[in-house]
Design an enzyme around this catalytic site. Sequence first.
Site, PDB file in Angstrom:
ATOM      1  N   LYS A  13      44.920  54.071  78.221  1.00  0.00           N
ATOM      2  CA  LYS A  13      44.154  52.914  78.144  1.00  0.00           C
ATOM      3  C   LYS A  13      44.949  51.649  78.831  1.00  0.00           C
ATOM      4  O   LYS A  13      44.266  50.995  79.580  1.00  0.00           O
ATOM      5  CB  LYS A  13      43.521  52.664  76.829  1.00  0.00           C
ATOM      6  CG  LYS A  13      42.762  53.742  76.347  1.00  0.00           C
ATOM      7  CD  LYS A  13      42.072  53.030  75.039  1.00  0.00           C
ATOM      8  CE  LYS A  13      43.243  52.790  73.884  1.00  0.00           C
ATOM      9  NZ  LYS A  13      43.606  54.008  73.262  1.00  0.00           N
ATOM     10  N   ARG A  88      37.121  49.753  67.146  1.00  0.00           N
ATOM     11  CA  ARG A  88      37.747  51.054  66.540  1.00  0.00           C
ATOM     12  C   ARG A  88      36.746  51.738  65.469  1.00  0.00           C
ATOM     13  O   ARG A  88      36.970  53.002  65.143  1.00  0.00           O
ATOM     14  CB  ARG A  88      39.122  51.056  66.306  1.00  0.00           C
ATOM     15  CG  ARG A  88      40.164  51.219  67.159  1.00  0.00           C
ATOM     16  CD  ARG A  88      41.376  50.942  66.665  1.00  0.00           C
ATOM     17  NE  ARG A  88      42.277  51.795  67.179  1.00  0.00           N
ATOM     18  CZ  ARG A  88      43.338  51.615  67.916  1.00  0.00           C
ATOM     19  NH1 ARG A  88      43.236  50.170  68.471  1.00  0.00           N
ATOM     20  NH2 ARG A  88      44.303  52.008  68.454  1.00  0.00           N
ATOM     21  N   ARG A 127      56.838  58.178  74.450  1.00  0.00           N
ATOM     22  CA  ARG A 127      56.772  56.695  74.991  1.00  0.00           C
ATOM     23  C   ARG A 127      57.821  55.649  74.434  1.00  0.00           C
ATOM     24  O   ARG A 127      58.281  55.801  73.088  1.00  0.00           O
ATOM     25  CB  ARG A 127      55.230  56.210  74.353  1.00  0.00           C
ATOM     26  CG  ARG A 127      55.167  54.978  74.898  1.00  0.00           C
ATOM     27  CD  ARG A 127      53.703  54.408  74.521  1.00  0.00           C
ATOM     28  NE  ARG A 127      53.117  54.444  73.431  1.00  0.00           N
ATOM     29  CZ  ARG A 127      51.819  54.211  73.067  1.00  0.00           C
ATOM     30  NH1 ARG A 127      51.078  54.006  74.189  1.00  0.00           N
ATOM     31  NH2 ARG A 127      51.319  54.288  72.076  1.00  0.00           N
ATOM     32  N   ARG A 160      57.941  52.903  69.378  1.00  0.00           N
ATOM     33  CA  ARG A 160      57.128  52.121  68.398  1.00  0.00           C
ATOM     34  C   ARG A 160      57.170  53.010  66.813  1.00  0.00           C
ATOM     35  O   ARG A 160      57.179  54.327  67.092  1.00  0.00           O
ATOM     36  CB  ARG A 160      55.620  52.010  68.747  1.00  0.00           C
ATOM     37  CG  ARG A 160      55.530  50.849  69.611  1.00  0.00           C
ATOM     38  CD  ARG A 160      54.215  50.757  70.430  1.00  0.00           C
ATOM     39  NE  ARG A 160      52.974  51.157  69.818  1.00  0.00           N
ATOM     40  CZ  ARG A 160      51.573  51.222  70.169  1.00  0.00           C
ATOM     41  NH1 ARG A 160      51.637  50.873  71.300  1.00  0.00           N
ATOM     42  NH2 ARG A 160      50.781  51.907  69.404  1.00  0.00           N
ATOM     43  N   ARG A 171      47.340  59.295  63.611  1.00  0.00           N
ATOM     44  CA  ARG A 171      46.495  58.123  64.167  1.00  0.00           C
ATOM     45  C   ARG A 171      45.384  58.992  65.057  1.00  0.00           C
ATOM     46  O   ARG A 171      44.435  58.453  65.087  1.00  0.00           O
ATOM     47  CB  ARG A 171      47.369  57.622  65.197  1.00  0.00           C
ATOM     48  CG  ARG A 171      48.362  56.453  64.684  1.00  0.00           C
ATOM     49  CD  ARG A 171      49.380  56.032  65.722  1.00  0.00           C
ATOM     50  NE  ARG A 171      48.887  55.423  66.667  1.00  0.00           N
ATOM     51  CZ  ARG A 171      49.685  55.306  67.918  1.00  0.00           C
ATOM     52  NH1 ARG A 171      50.721  55.805  68.231  1.00  0.00           N
ATOM     53  NH2 ARG A 171      49.151  54.462  68.960  1.00  0.00           N
TER      54      ARG A 171
HETATM   55  P1  AMP Z   1      47.342  50.304  69.767  1.00  0.00           P
HETATM   56  O1  AMP Z   1      48.096  49.420  70.464  1.00  0.00           O
HETATM   57  O2  AMP Z   1      45.860  50.004  70.254  1.00  0.00           O
HETATM   58  O3  AMP Z   1      47.296  51.653  69.635  1.00  0.00           O
HETATM   59  O4  AMP Z   1      47.102  49.850  68.210  1.00  0.00           O
HETATM   60  C1  AMP Z   1      48.001  50.021  67.394  1.00  0.00           C
HETATM   61  C2  AMP Z   1      47.769  49.912  65.983  1.00  0.00           C
HETATM   62  O5  AMP Z   1      47.307  48.741  65.681  1.00  0.00           O
HETATM   63  C3  AMP Z   1      46.765  50.772  65.678  1.00  0.00           C
HETATM   64  O6  AMP Z   1      47.003  52.299  65.256  1.00  0.00           O
HETATM   65  C4  AMP Z   1      46.051  50.038  64.445  1.00  0.00           C
HETATM   66  O7  AMP Z   1      46.701  50.312  63.020  1.00  0.00           O
HETATM   67  C5  AMP Z   1      46.073  48.685  64.696  1.00  0.00           C
HETATM   68  N1  AMP Z   1      44.848  48.331  65.684  1.00  0.00           N
HETATM   69  C6  AMP Z   1      44.685  47.940  66.625  1.00  0.00           C
HETATM   70  N2  AMP Z   1      43.483  47.501  67.296  1.00  0.00           N
HETATM   71  C7  AMP Z   1      42.608  47.869  66.008  1.00  0.00           C
HETATM   72  C8  AMP Z   1      41.465  47.684  65.569  1.00  0.00           C
HETATM   73  N3  AMP Z   1      40.485  47.415  66.615  1.00  0.00           N
HETATM   74  N4  AMP Z   1      41.115  47.734  64.579  1.00  0.00           N
HETATM   75  C9  AMP Z   1      41.888  48.508  63.394  1.00  0.00           C
HETATM   76  N5  AMP Z   1      43.309  48.464  63.430  1.00  0.00           N
HETATM   77  C10 AMP Z   1      43.566  48.223  64.874  1.00  0.00           C
END
Ligand code: AMP
Length: 221
Positions: A13, A88, A127, A160, A171
Amino acid sequence: MRMLIMGAPGAGKGTMASIIKEFYHIPHISTGDMFREAMKISSPVGLTAKQYIEKGELVPDEVTIRLVEERLREEDAQHGFLFDGFPRTLSQAQALDTILSLQNVKLDVVVDMRIDRDLLIKRLSGRRVCSQCNANYHIENLKPKVEGICDRCGSPLIQRKDDTEETIHHRLAVYEENTLPLIAYYEAKGLVVAAKGYGNTYQSFCEIEPILGAMHDYNQK
Ligand code: AMP
């Protein structure tokens, strides 16, 4: 252009989003990046988010929706945006519908990045990200020029905490349970365009770009 980019963690993404935002001159709004920034400065949102993110759990809807609501009020988001990692959950999707309808605007398109599960796990566990500028690397496919150092800003690369193998499986399970059903939600509204989450991302963008443009034009009528 008002867009969402969806797909499992590791589906590409972020890379697709960086192409789309340049092409349409719209801000790329990643809730994950916003939470990580908030964690760096230990703001109240950051401190709350940290407890969930490190375990691979979703940050509660009310915290996430408030953050997005504030971000959408900023000047640069008035003529379009690209959300990455939001919504999400169904509640987040419904909240976004409400926010947009209050502004009298509509989503143009939802890009769904599709990729198979084994490739996702390989991608995420290899990553590495820059500790300062968030640039992405991979231990096999996208190595920095100097091992462990960001090409762009010279800062150290890190893994990360939520990219460890155990957290990745969790996840993905969270994604399948909470977020995957949203594809059907947006399909019912006729908004979903599928994109390849593997191979050359620019090529994958070129394949869908005419459709994105047509959907935007249709919405303007
Ligand atoms: P990402 O970088 O998009 O993979 O997000 C990393 C982490 O941030 C996710 O695994 C969630 O814990 C949190 N997170 C990001 N966006 C959301 C969202 N829209 N709703 C809830 N948690 C989120």
